[in-house]
Design an enzyme around this catalytic site. Sequence first.
Site, PDB file in Angstrom:
ATOM      1  CB  ALA A  65      -0.887  -0.016   1.242  1.00 56.85           C
ATOM      2  N   GLY A 108       0.752  -4.860   0.989  1.00 56.53           N
ATOM      3  CA  GLY A 108      -0.444  -4.919   0.141  1.00 56.53           C
ATOM      4  C   GLY A 108      -0.185  -5.588  -1.202  1.00 56.53           C
ATOM      5  CD  GLU A 111      -2.118  -7.280   3.079  1.00 56.88           C
ATOM      6  OE1 GLU A 111      -1.830  -6.136   2.672  1.00 56.88           O
ATOM      7  OE2 GLU A 111      -2.589  -7.500   4.203  1.00 56.88           O
ATOM      8  CD  GLU A 131       2.012  -5.255   5.815  1.00 52.63           C
ATOM      9  OE1 GLU A 131       2.805  -6.186   6.112  1.00 52.63           O
ATOM     10  OE2 GLU A 131       1.204  -5.342   4.875  1.00 52.63           O
TER      11      GLU A 131
HETATM   12  N1  CAA Z   1       4.656   3.199  -0.663  1.00 61.00           N
HETATM   13  C1  CAA Z   1       5.064   4.362  -1.216  1.00 61.00           C
HETATM   14  N2  CAA Z   1       6.211   4.483  -1.909  1.00 61.00           N
HETATM   15  C2  CAA Z   1       6.996   3.390  -2.025  1.00 61.00           C
HETATM   16  C3  CAA Z   1       6.629   2.149  -1.476  1.00 61.00           C
HETATM   17  C4  CAA Z   1       5.400   2.066  -0.752  1.00 61.00           C
HETATM   18  N3  CAA Z   1       4.927   0.926  -0.240  1.00 61.00           N
HETATM   19  N4  CAA Z   1       7.608   1.247  -1.745  1.00 61.00           N
HETATM   20  C5  CAA Z   1       8.535   1.915  -2.454  1.00 61.00           C
HETATM   21  N5  CAA Z   1       8.172   3.205  -2.634  1.00 61.00           N
HETATM   22  C6  CAA Z   1       8.891   4.256  -3.344  1.00 61.00           C
HETATM   23  C7  CAA Z   1      10.076   4.766  -2.537  1.00 61.00           C
HETATM   24  O1  CAA Z   1       9.657   5.724  -1.589  1.00 61.00           O
HETATM   25  C8  CAA Z   1      10.926   5.343  -3.627  1.00 61.00           C
HETATM   26  O2  CAA Z   1      10.406   6.594  -3.987  1.00 61.00           O
HETATM   27  P1  CAA Z   1      11.400   7.898  -4.151  1.00 61.00           P
HETATM   28  O3  CAA Z   1      12.270   7.528  -5.318  1.00 61.00           O
HETATM   29  O4  CAA Z   1      10.442   9.008  -4.445  1.00 61.00           O
HETATM   30  O5  CAA Z   1      12.138   8.010  -2.877  1.00 61.00           O
HETATM   31  C9  CAA Z   1      10.708   4.406  -4.790  1.00 61.00           C
HETATM   32  O6  CAA Z   1       9.489   3.714  -4.510  1.00 61.00           O
HETATM   33  C10 CAA Z   1      11.800   3.348  -4.938  1.00 61.00           C
HETATM   34  O7  CAA Z   1      11.946   2.706  -3.684  1.00 61.00           O
HETATM   35  P2  CAA Z   1      13.376   2.490  -2.961  1.00 61.00           P
HETATM   36  O8  CAA Z   1      14.296   3.611  -3.291  1.00 61.00           O
HETATM   37  O9  CAA Z   1      13.105   2.248  -1.510  1.00 61.00           O
HETATM   38  O10 CAA Z   1      13.851   1.168  -3.717  1.00 61.00           O
HETATM   39  P3  CAA Z   1      14.849   0.056  -3.166  1.00 61.00           P
HETATM   40  O11 CAA Z   1      15.139  -0.832  -4.329  1.00 61.00           O
HETATM   41  O12 CAA Z   1      15.984   0.665  -2.432  1.00 61.00           O
HETATM   42  O13 CAA Z   1      13.999  -0.773  -2.057  1.00 61.00           O
HETATM   43  C11 CAA Z   1      12.019  -1.908  -1.238  1.00 61.00           C
HETATM   44  C12 CAA Z   1      12.896  -1.532  -2.469  1.00 61.00           C
HETATM   45  C13 CAA Z   1      12.792  -2.880  -0.334  1.00 61.00           C
HETATM   46  C14 CAA Z   1      10.773  -2.597  -1.786  1.00 61.00           C
HETATM   47  C15 CAA Z   1      11.653  -0.622  -0.437  1.00 61.00           C
HETATM   48  O14 CAA Z   1      11.138   0.338  -1.363  1.00 61.00           O
HETATM   49  C16 CAA Z   1      10.614  -0.830   0.613  1.00 61.00           C
HETATM   50  O15 CAA Z   1      10.939  -1.341   1.666  1.00 61.00           O
HETATM   51  N6  CAA Z   1       9.363  -0.425   0.361  1.00 61.00           N
HETATM   52  C17 CAA Z   1       8.286  -0.479   1.336  1.00 61.00           C
HETATM   53  C18 CAA Z   1       7.763  -1.895   1.511  1.00 61.00           C
HETATM   54  C19 CAA Z   1       6.683  -1.914   2.583  1.00 61.00           C
HETATM   55  O16 CAA Z   1       6.922  -1.595   3.735  1.00 61.00           O
HETATM   56  N7  CAA Z   1       5.468  -2.325   2.178  1.00 61.00           N
HETATM   57  C20 CAA Z   1       4.314  -2.388   3.081  1.00 61.00           C
HETATM   58  C21 CAA Z   1       3.465  -1.156   2.937  1.00 61.00           C
HETATM   59  S1  CAA Z   1       2.186  -1.051   4.185  1.00 61.00           S
HETATM   60  C22 CAA Z   1       0.928  -2.020   3.579  1.00 61.00           C
HETATM   61  O17 CAA Z   1       0.988  -2.576   2.499  1.00 61.00           O
HETATM   62  C23 CAA Z   1      -0.302  -2.102   4.479  1.00 61.00           C
HETATM   63  C24 CAA Z   1      -1.323  -3.097   4.061  1.00 61.00           C
HETATM   64  O18 CAA Z   1      -1.295  -4.241   4.476  1.00 61.00           O
HETATM   65  C25 CAA Z   1      -2.459  -2.709   3.244  1.00 61.00           C
END
Ligand code: CAA
Length: 257
Positions: A65, A108, A111, A131
């Site tokens: 998400a 998400g 999911e 999360e």
């Molecule tokens: N939401 C918003 N933006 C996201 C995102 C997310 N879930 N995942 C990645 N992005 C964005 C980053 O902010 C980044 O944007 P900017 O260039 O503007 O900074 C861009 O995508 C590229 O990401 P990274 O620079 O972080 O890429 P990476 O290769 O270094 O890392 C990753 C990849 C390990 C997937 C890392 O991006 C990450 O950890 N992302 C978040 C994963 C996460 O925590 N997901 C759970 C979300 S909560 C949820 O989903 C709740 C639910 O159950 C409904």
Amino acid sequence: MAYETILVETRGHVGLVRLNRPKALNALNSQLIAELTEALKAYDADPEIAAVVVTGTDKAFAAGADIKEMASKSYVEASFGDFIAPWQAVAQRKKPIIAAVAGYALGGGCELAMMCDLVICADNAKFGQPEINLGTIPGAGGTQRLTRLIGKSKAMEMVLTGRMLDAEAAERANLVARVVPVDNLLDEALKLGDTIAEKSKPVVAMAKQAINAAYETTLETGLKTERQLFYGTFATEDRREGMAAFADKRSPEFQDR
Ligand code: CAA
């Protein structure tokens, strides 16, 4: 409808939806979920379509998400706005949805893959429910569907530690039907869709409904549902044709009736 966050095309009798926010690793914001569910509903209503493939890019199916969209929400906004509710439309479709996962399927994203009917993944896929690292928990089925699919211990490990499963581990855990080389992922997913397209659409829908009952009801209710649906196939011309074709030693010609 013109979409901004997904790309939609039709390949024969298979609908193809590509999540398309590559710069945000296909983070699932409310616009993307609205467009995805709209596209899936349109495919459900299209009599030419037999199955749908949902995919992302080689780097990310979806990284979760959209954290930036969620970050400022209060409890009241989250709970009463119920921003996860629209996601359920994915799991309510009648036609089979195949998730073709390459790269990250996190939060998400994992999911969403589990809301689909079957998941195949590329050898570079990574599944996770991270999360807990954000100080929250999965909210779109990650504690429920994941636990039913892979069991309590593995689900606990993923959800409590945020540890990811690579493609091989996801296959061992029964999270995915199979793993294919990343370059073949889309072809393999479309082939699966083509194979389903050779069957009777109403009977495929009944088979999907029966399997989903196993995840949504007790065994007793599921078995009753299965039997009713099984007898229900006897009301179709396609069931008659299928059995007649077997006796005649020929391929069936299903008419979706
Ligand atoms: N939401 C918003 N933006 C996201 C995102 C997310 N879930 N995942 C990645 N992005 C964005 C980053 O902010 C980044 O944007 P900017 O260039 O503007 O900074 C861009 O995508 C590229 O990401 P990274 O620079 O972080 O890429 P990476 O290769 O270094 O890392 C990753 C990849 C390990 C997937 C890392 O991006 C990450 O950890 N992302 C978040 C994963 C996460 O925590 N997901 C759970 C979300 S909560 C949820 O989903 C709740 C639910 O159950 C409904």
